[in-house]
Design a protein around this motif. Structure first.
Motif, PDB file in Angstrom:
ATOM      1  N   ALA A  71     -12.128  67.938  22.901  1.00 52.29           N
ATOM      2  CA  ALA A  71     -12.954  69.101  22.576  1.00 52.29           C
ATOM      3  C   ALA A  71     -14.175  69.149  23.490  1.00 52.29           C
ATOM      4  O   ALA A  71     -14.881  68.149  23.656  1.00 52.29           O
ATOM      5  CB  ALA A  71     -13.392  69.045  21.116  1.00 52.29           C
ATOM      6  N   LEU A  75     -15.400  71.894  17.556  1.00 52.85           N
ATOM      7  CA  LEU A  75     -14.374  71.118  16.856  1.00 52.85           C
ATOM      8  C   LEU A  75     -14.600  71.267  15.356  1.00 52.85           C
ATOM      9  O   LEU A  75     -15.609  70.797  14.823  1.00 52.85           O
ATOM     10  CB  LEU A  75     -14.437  69.641  17.257  1.00 52.85           C
ATOM     11  CG  LEU A  75     -13.422  68.720  16.571  1.00 52.85           C
ATOM     12  CD1 LEU A  75     -11.993  69.112  16.949  1.00 52.85           C
ATOM     13  CD2 LEU A  75     -13.678  67.267  16.928  1.00 52.85           C
ATOM     14  N   ALA A 146      -9.783  72.828  17.974  1.00 54.76           N
ATOM     15  CA  ALA A 146     -10.640  72.451  19.102  1.00 54.76           C
ATOM     16  C   ALA A 146     -10.798  73.631  20.053  1.00 54.76           C
ATOM     17  O   ALA A 146      -9.792  74.249  20.458  1.00 54.76           O
ATOM     18  CB  ALA A 146     -10.049  71.255  19.850  1.00 54.76           C
ATOM     19  N   ASP A 147     -12.034  73.976  20.364  1.00 54.87           N
ATOM     20  CA  ASP A 147     -12.371  74.981  21.381  1.00 54.87           C
ATOM     21  C   ASP A 147     -11.746  76.347  21.097  1.00 54.87           C
ATOM     22  O   ASP A 147     -11.483  77.123  22.017  1.00 54.87           O
ATOM     23  CB  ASP A 147     -11.960  74.484  22.766  1.00 54.87           C
ATOM     24  CG  ASP A 147     -12.700  73.204  23.152  1.00 54.87           C
ATOM     25  OD1 ASP A 147     -13.844  73.029  22.690  1.00 54.87           O
ATOM     26  OD2 ASP A 147     -12.122  72.390  23.893  1.00 54.87           O
TER      27      ASP A 147
END
Length: 368
Positions: A71, A75, A146-147
């Motif tokens: 990440a 996150l 994540a992201d």
């Protein structure tokens, strides 16, 4: 009758990969012991990378840590149980390096997470931690985003037992629409909006990743039971199931209906919960399903493979509590190569010897 073949997912995807070069950089750049070669599988849905982890194995925790370390901006974590110090520290480290980290953890399990009580206290100080409490059921999810694009989900809690003793799975998919679904679920739970009345609608319940159709359900707001039963009703050849808990009557009826159509039903159950008074083990055996109790410490999968083409997986056990009261998530993925990989895991679990035998097969150095 369809051909009954079993091939390795990695091998099958190697054929797909010949059509175009691999163009993504994997976040999972760690060594896997050859003994655990099939515990991390890599492939693609179209051009989108897919990673699949199987436990119990050292690969589960390694993959989890690598995911957290991948990440770069955001996150979001939503997990029922966590007690791995390295994982809790990795979340703190991610926040320290500038990633916006937000963690939702079940309140009751957090109170018993003695191995990471210092890390949880630090998360609270930094404003990273929300403790969830679903009064009508369990906050039973095990996912991360994540992201804003990469989703981790499955049956795997972030615990020592799930890493080293229990049969488990986790899948990582990259898709913005799927990530939006899970972000909405994270928002819902972080705000304490449990139950059908208070939930947010799932933005993209049906989507495609690289041409692979996926149905994404969340309980209790979506008709997850109905979606699973509808897939089971399409079976023409085989329904293979791995279940930690299986008590749902509608799914039991779907197996019965399949058997009447000539569909073979294979059901692998956790040896502990299969003997629970509420379990439908005897009913399954009497109707003609092939039933076996897992010899492992705990069969924690919640998986169905239908006609070796469709896979149902996620956090939800096949029970009324999971479908009607708990916070859960489920994916229904139509991908034959992935189905073959999941079936290989089912065969491993079906044929496995009791885990205690492994100890007595461990070689002792000479002179000891």
């Amino acid at each position: 009758m369809k051909r009954r073949i079993i091939i390795g997912w990695a091998a099958a995807w190697a054929l797909v990969a010949l059509r175009a070069p691999l163009v993504w950089a994997s976040p999972f750049q760690f060594e896997v012991d050859p003994f655990y070669a099939e515990t991390m599988l890599k492939g693609r849905f179209g051009a989108s990378p897919v990673y699949f982890f199987i436990g119990p194995s050292p690969t589960m925790e390694k993959g989890l840590l690598a995911y957290i370390q991948s990440a770069s901006q955001t996150l979001d974590v939503c997990v029922f149980d966590m007690n791995l110090p390295a994982v809790a520290q990795a979340l703190l480290d991610a926040q320290k390096r500038g990633v916006k980290v937000r963690v939702v953890l079940d309140r009751d399990n957090a109170a018993k997470a003695y191995d990471i009580e210092d890390e949880l206290e630090e998360m609270e100080k930094r404003g990273m931690l929300t403790l969830a409490h679903n009064r009508s059921g369990l906050m039973h999810n095990k996912f991360m985003i994540a992201d804003g694009i990469r989703v981790w989900t499955g049956s795997y809690n972030f615990t020592r037992n799930c890493s080293h003793f229990n049969d488990n799975h986790a899948i990582v998919l990259e898709n913005k629409e799927l990530a939006e679904n899970y972000e909405m679920e994270w928002k819902e739970i972080s705000e304490g909006r449990h139950g059908k009345r208070f939930s947010y609608p799932t933005p993209h319940p049906e989507l495609e990743i690289g041409g692979t159709p996926i149905r994404n359900c969340f309980t209790p707001e979506d008709d997850t039971r109905g979606a699973i039963v509808a897939e089971m009703a399409k079976a023409t050849n085989e329904i293979a199931m791995m279940a930690f808990s299986f008590t749902d009557s509608a799914m039991t009826d779907a197996i019965r209906a399949g058997l009447k159509r000539g569909v073979r039903a294979i059901v692998l159950l956790d040896s502990g919960l299969a003997k629970h008074p509420g379990a439908n083990t005897k009913e399954l055996e009497e109707m003609g399903a092939h039933v076996r109790m897992s010899p492992g410490v705990r069969l924690h999968h919640k998986v169905i493979v239908i006609d070796r083409e469709t896979v149902v997986l996620g956090s939800a056990n096949f029970s009324g509590s999971a479908f009607d009261r708990n916070d859960e998530n489920v994916l229904i993925i139509k991908a034959p190569h992935f189905a073959q990989a999941m079936l290989r895991e089912a065969i491993r679990c079906w044929r496995a010897e009791p885990y205690w035998i492994t100890k007595w097969r461990t070689p002792i150095p000479a002179g000891m």
